[in-house]
Design a protein around this motif. Structure first.
Motif, PDB file in Angstrom:
ATOM      1  N   LEU A  38       0.834  -1.201   0.000  1.00  0.00           N
ATOM      2  CA  LEU A  38       0.000   0.000   0.000  1.00  0.00           C
ATOM      3  C   LEU A  38       0.870   1.252   0.000  1.00  0.00           C
ATOM      4  O   LEU A  38       0.572   2.233  -0.697  1.00  0.00           O
ATOM      5  N   TYR A  39       1.938   1.213   0.749  1.00  0.00           N
ATOM      6  CA  TYR A  39       2.876   2.345   0.789  1.00  0.00           C
ATOM      7  C   TYR A  39       3.464   2.616  -0.592  1.00  0.00           C
ATOM      8  O   TYR A  39       3.553   3.771  -1.036  1.00  0.00           O
ATOM      9  N   MET A  40       3.860   1.552  -1.312  1.00  0.00           N
ATOM     10  CA  MET A  40       4.457   1.726  -2.629  1.00  0.00           C
ATOM     11  C   MET A  40       3.475   2.343  -3.620  1.00  0.00           C
ATOM     12  O   MET A  40       3.829   3.210  -4.421  1.00  0.00           O
ATOM     13  N   ALA A  41       2.229   1.898  -3.562  1.00  0.00           N
ATOM     14  CA  ALA A  41       1.215   2.479  -4.439  1.00  0.00           C
ATOM     15  C   ALA A  41       0.973   3.941  -4.089  1.00  0.00           C
ATOM     16  O   ALA A  41       0.759   4.786  -4.970  1.00  0.00           O
ATOM     17  N   ALA A  42       1.014   4.247  -2.796  1.00  0.00           N
ATOM     18  CA  ALA A  42       0.775   5.619  -2.363  1.00  0.00           C
ATOM     19  C   ALA A  42       1.859   6.563  -2.886  1.00  0.00           C
ATOM     20  O   ALA A  42       1.594   7.747  -3.118  1.00  0.00           O
ATOM     21  N   ILE A  43       3.074   6.050  -3.056  1.00  0.00           N
ATOM     22  CA  ILE A  43       4.143   6.873  -3.629  1.00  0.00           C
ATOM     23  C   ILE A  43       3.727   7.377  -5.009  1.00  0.00           C
ATOM     24  O   ILE A  43       3.825   8.569  -5.323  1.00  0.00           O
ATOM     25  N   SER A 103      -3.388   0.760   6.642  1.00  0.00           N
ATOM     26  CA  SER A 103      -3.046   2.165   6.412  1.00  0.00           C
ATOM     27  C   SER A 103      -1.986   2.633   7.411  1.00  0.00           C
ATOM     28  O   SER A 103      -1.029   3.327   7.046  1.00  0.00           O
ATOM     29  N   ALA A 104      -2.149   2.226   8.658  1.00  0.00           N
ATOM     30  CA  ALA A 104      -1.171   2.604   9.682  1.00  0.00           C
ATOM     31  C   ALA A 104       0.199   2.003   9.365  1.00  0.00           C
ATOM     32  O   ALA A 104       1.246   2.659   9.514  1.00  0.00           O
ATOM     33  N   MET A 105       0.218   0.743   8.917  1.00  0.00           N
ATOM     34  CA  MET A 105       1.480   0.106   8.580  1.00  0.00           C
ATOM     35  C   MET A 105       2.136   0.764   7.371  1.00  0.00           C
ATOM     36  O   MET A 105       3.360   0.911   7.311  1.00  0.00           O
ATOM     37  N   ALA A 106       1.328   1.166   6.398  1.00  0.00           N
ATOM     38  CA  ALA A 106       1.868   1.828   5.216  1.00  0.00           C
ATOM     39  C   ALA A 106       2.570   3.129   5.588  1.00  0.00           C
ATOM     40  O   ALA A 106       3.615   3.473   5.022  1.00  0.00           O
ATOM     41  N   VAL A 107       2.006   3.852   6.545  1.00  0.00           N
ATOM     42  CA  VAL A 107       2.644   5.083   7.021  1.00  0.00           C
ATOM     43  C   VAL A 107       3.989   4.753   7.668  1.00  0.00           C
ATOM     44  O   VAL A 107       5.006   5.436   7.431  1.00  0.00           O
ATOM     45  N   LEU A 108       4.029   3.688   8.473  1.00  0.00           N
ATOM     46  CA  LEU A 108       5.282   3.275   9.096  1.00  0.00           C
ATOM     47  C   LEU A 108       6.316   2.898   8.044  1.00  0.00           C
ATOM     48  O   LEU A 108       7.506   3.209   8.175  1.00  0.00           O
ATOM     49  N   CYS A 109       5.876   2.211   6.969  1.00  0.00           N
ATOM     50  CA  CYS A 109       6.790   1.780   5.904  1.00  0.00           C
ATOM     51  C   CYS A 109       7.445   2.965   5.200  1.00  0.00           C
ATOM     52  O   CYS A 109       8.549   2.840   4.663  1.00  0.00           O
ATOM     53  N   PHE A 110       6.762   4.102   5.171  1.00  0.00           N
ATOM     54  CA  PHE A 110       7.342   5.301   4.557  1.00  0.00           C
ATOM     55  C   PHE A 110       8.694   5.620   5.195  1.00  0.00           C
ATOM     56  O   PHE A 110       9.667   5.956   4.515  1.00  0.00           O
ATOM     57  N   TYR A 111       8.765   5.504   6.503  1.00  0.00           N
ATOM     58  CA  TYR A 111      10.005   5.798   7.221  1.00  0.00           C
ATOM     59  C   TYR A 111      10.934   4.587   7.260  1.00  0.00           C
ATOM     60  O   TYR A 111      12.160   4.722   7.203  1.00  0.00           O
ATOM     61  N   TRP A 112      10.348   3.389   7.344  1.00  0.00           N
ATOM     62  CA  TRP A 112      11.133   2.163   7.433  1.00  0.00           C
ATOM     63  C   TRP A 112      11.970   1.950   6.175  1.00  0.00           C
ATOM     64  O   TRP A 112      13.163   1.680   6.234  1.00  0.00           O
ATOM     65  N   GLN A 113      11.343   2.062   4.999  1.00  0.00           N
ATOM     66  CA  GLN A 113      12.057   1.800   3.760  1.00  0.00           C
ATOM     67  C   GLN A 113      13.135   2.849   3.500  1.00  0.00           C
ATOM     68  O   GLN A 113      14.210   2.546   2.989  1.00  0.00           O
ATOM     69  N   GLN A 114      12.856   4.104   3.870  1.00  0.00           N
ATOM     70  CA  GLN A 114      13.868   5.141   3.706  1.00  0.00           C
ATOM     71  C   GLN A 114      15.073   4.884   4.606  1.00  0.00           C
ATOM     72  O   GLN A 114      16.219   5.110   4.219  1.00  0.00           O
ATOM     73  N   PHE A 115      14.811   4.359   5.812  1.00  0.00           N
ATOM     74  CA  PHE A 115      15.907   4.063   6.739  1.00  0.00           C
ATOM     75  C   PHE A 115      16.753   2.904   6.222  1.00  0.00           C
ATOM     76  O   PHE A 115      17.978   2.931   6.286  1.00  0.00           O
ATOM     77  N   SER A 116      16.082   1.868   5.685  1.00  0.00           N
ATOM     78  CA  SER A 116      16.808   0.688   5.223  1.00  0.00           C
ATOM     79  C   SER A 116      17.463   0.905   3.873  1.00  0.00           C
ATOM     80  O   SER A 116      18.391   0.192   3.502  1.00  0.00           O
ATOM     81  N   ASP A 117      16.963   1.894   3.077  1.00  0.00           N
ATOM     82  CA  ASP A 117      17.485   2.170   1.729  1.00  0.00           C
ATOM     83  C   ASP A 117      17.498   0.912   0.876  1.00  0.00           C
ATOM     84  O   ASP A 117      18.406   0.682   0.087  1.00  0.00           O
TER      85      ASP A 117
END
Length: 531
Positions: A140-145, A412-426
């Motif tokens: 969901l996070y990826m689609a939201a991008i 939806s809550a997890m997708a918001v968390l993934c926004f920061y998680w994926q940026q941190f993990s690169d």
């Protein structure tokens, strides 16, 4: 970045959503009479529709954005992981699908109740829900991008969060009434939309690049940075790090386990297989979906490779190529949507954006229905019947609809968390989407291998195995390793190898439990051949 969609783009948007709304309305006219009809379509779904739905569920926005990202950054080695998918498909066809049909379970975790009691079913269902929140939330996070880039022209946190809410609401709007029947048929429509959109991008890229096919192939074989050929299919290097997750050895081990879990233990995809009339049709639908995934995935990776030529090989472009601007943090992650919004003409731009939304909604609705089925059938129904044995089936249908609303909020809550998680993990999008599955899959694989091939285990050891399977990949996350000191922070174990280690340890823990009674070992001979 100041990109505006034209009237023609919005017309394409309007036509897509009008068709989607019409399909949702037509499919909702046949209301489910009981929970089994709502979650399994009364076991009357056609094999072809189920196969496309399984494929669409496994693809998602992770493929639409992550596939081109893989082609742009890497090579063809991801396609080799389908070797593991075929091996896994036959294992699931032989050992699991016949057993599910024989037991007439509504969720795959109902099988554990026969062996270890109702508590084991609840524990496995809870672990699935926890892991599915991770996996579907990431998609969901990826689609939201993509949606954020289209609507708000940026990928700021506030824009991505609002895009997440819009997608979640859209998925609920057309799937909550009709249940799995609506999900499967709209999946087929969504799949047609995003494959058509991808083909449009591929053909347009071929038209934009003036070089001959032979020159393009040569450029892909010899990148300017001196790295290996981008057309490499099999990588036989023994690399246990994150860069080695798509090697041949990883495909034959970790990806076999990953696909056994996806096709046989993950309610998100297995639920579709259980909607067929017979175990044989369900097995064929699953195998057909594995076959269909290969050309679709190749299509998206090929787009990424042509984007590499378009942006990074000016020697092949008559006008010197186009510059990939730094308009977005980590622009290589969104190179596909950057190209769509900057280079594609009106109309086609709208079609491709609709394709991203279609891929996202397909996966979103699948996750909502499957998670709701576990919530209701494995957790809520036993609790409700103990207190009110006369509860009607319509009550559980309404509970399923409420469950979809609840899971939409969690995703939806997890997708918001993934926004920061994926940026941190690169981490690249495709690898990130696959890696989050490991948290729930490790424990589930260990438990089910114990059920299928041993007489060991009990409800207590099942719980311990599920926890162990979750803790292993958690330990190898960078943000956890750094707490143990600088030396640990340098550890880099790929998610496929984390899955292998987690499954092995979970299996060992589950086998430590002493069985309370003599228990049968399930086998193909005992359950019937699905093929």
């Amino acid at each position: 970045m100041d990109i505006k969609l034209t009237a023609l783009d919005w017309l394409v948007f309007g036509g897509y959503f009008a068709l989607l709304a019409a399909m949702g309305w037509l499919l909702s006219q046949r209301r489910a009479g009981n929970a089994r009809d709502y979650f399994l379509g009364g076991n009357q779904m056609p094999m072809w529709a189920v196969a496309i739905s399984v494929m669409a569920t496994s693809q998602s926005a992770a493929t639409f954005l992550g596939g081109p990202d893989q082609g742009f950054r890497g090579d063809l080695t991801y396609l080799a992981t389908n070797i593991g998918a075929f091996i896994a498909a036959f294992v699931v066809m032989l050992y699991l699908i016949p057993r599910y049909y024989q037991a007439r379970v509504s969720t795959v975790y109902g099988l554990l109740q026969q062996r270890f009691g109702s508590s084991a079913k609840r524990q496995a269902g809870s672990m699935y829900l926890f892991g599915r929140v991770f996996a579907s939330g990431a998609r969901l996070y990826m689609a939201a991008i993509a949606v954020s880039m289209v609507i708000f022209h940026n990928i700021d946190a506030s824009s991505v969060v609002l895009s997440i809410v819009l997608l979640a609401f859209g998925a609920l709007a057309y799937s909550v009434v009709g249940g799995i029947r609506s999900v499967i048929y709209t999946d087929a429509f969504q799949c047609a939309v995003y494959v058509l959109a991808a083909l449009a991008v591929l053909l347009y890229l071929l038209w934009l690049i003036p070089a001959e096919p032979a020159a393009i192939v040569s450029a892909l074989k010899q990148p300017l940075d001196g790295s290996g050929s981008k057309l490499q299919l099999l990588d036989f290097s023994l690399d246990f790090g994150a860069s080695g997750v798509f090697t041949f050895w990883s495909a034959m081990t970790g990806f076999v386990l990953l696909n056994i879990a996806a096709f046989g233990l993950d309610q998100d995809m297995t639920q579709r297989v259980l909607t067929c009339k017979t175990a044989k049709e369900g097995a064929r639908a699953m195998l057909l979906s594995v076959v269909l995934i290969i050309p679709v995935m190749l299509l998206f990776i090929a787009i990424g490779m042509l984007l590499y030529v378009f942006y990074l090989r000016p020697d092949l472009m008559q006008q010197g190529g186009s510059e990939l601007a730094n308009s977005f943090a980590g622009e290589t992650v969104t190179v596909f949507m950057y190209f769509v919004l900057n280079e594609m003409p009106a109309g086609l731009r709208g079609l491709v954006t609709v394709g991203v939304v279609a891929a996202a909604l397909s996966t979103m609705t699948s996750g909502l229905n499957s998670m709701s089925s576990v919530l209701v059938e494995d957790l809520y129904r036993p609790w409700r019947l103990r207190r009110k044995p006369q509860s009607s089936e319509q009550h559980f249908v309404r509970a399923g609809q409420f469950g979809m609303l609840l899971t939409a909020t969690a995703l939806s809550a997890m997708a918001v968390l993934c926004f920061y998680w994926q940026q941190f993990s690169d981490m690249p999008l495709l690898a990130f989407a696959l890696s989050v599955m490991v948290f729930s899959y490790s424990g589930l694989l260990g438990v089910y291998f114990t059920v299928l091939f041993t007489r060991r285990g009990n409800a207590t050891s099942v719980a311990a195995a599920l926890i162990c399977g979750f803790l292993v990949p958690l330990f190898f996350q960078p943000y956890v390793l750094q707490w143990f000191g600088p030396g640990f922070a340098e550890w880099d174990l790929g998610f496929t190898w984390q899955l292998c280690l987690g499954t092995l340890l979970a299996f060992a823990v589950c086998c430590l439990g002493k069985p309370k009674a003599k228990q049968p070992v399930f086998s193909a001979a005992a359950t019937g051949d699905a093929a």
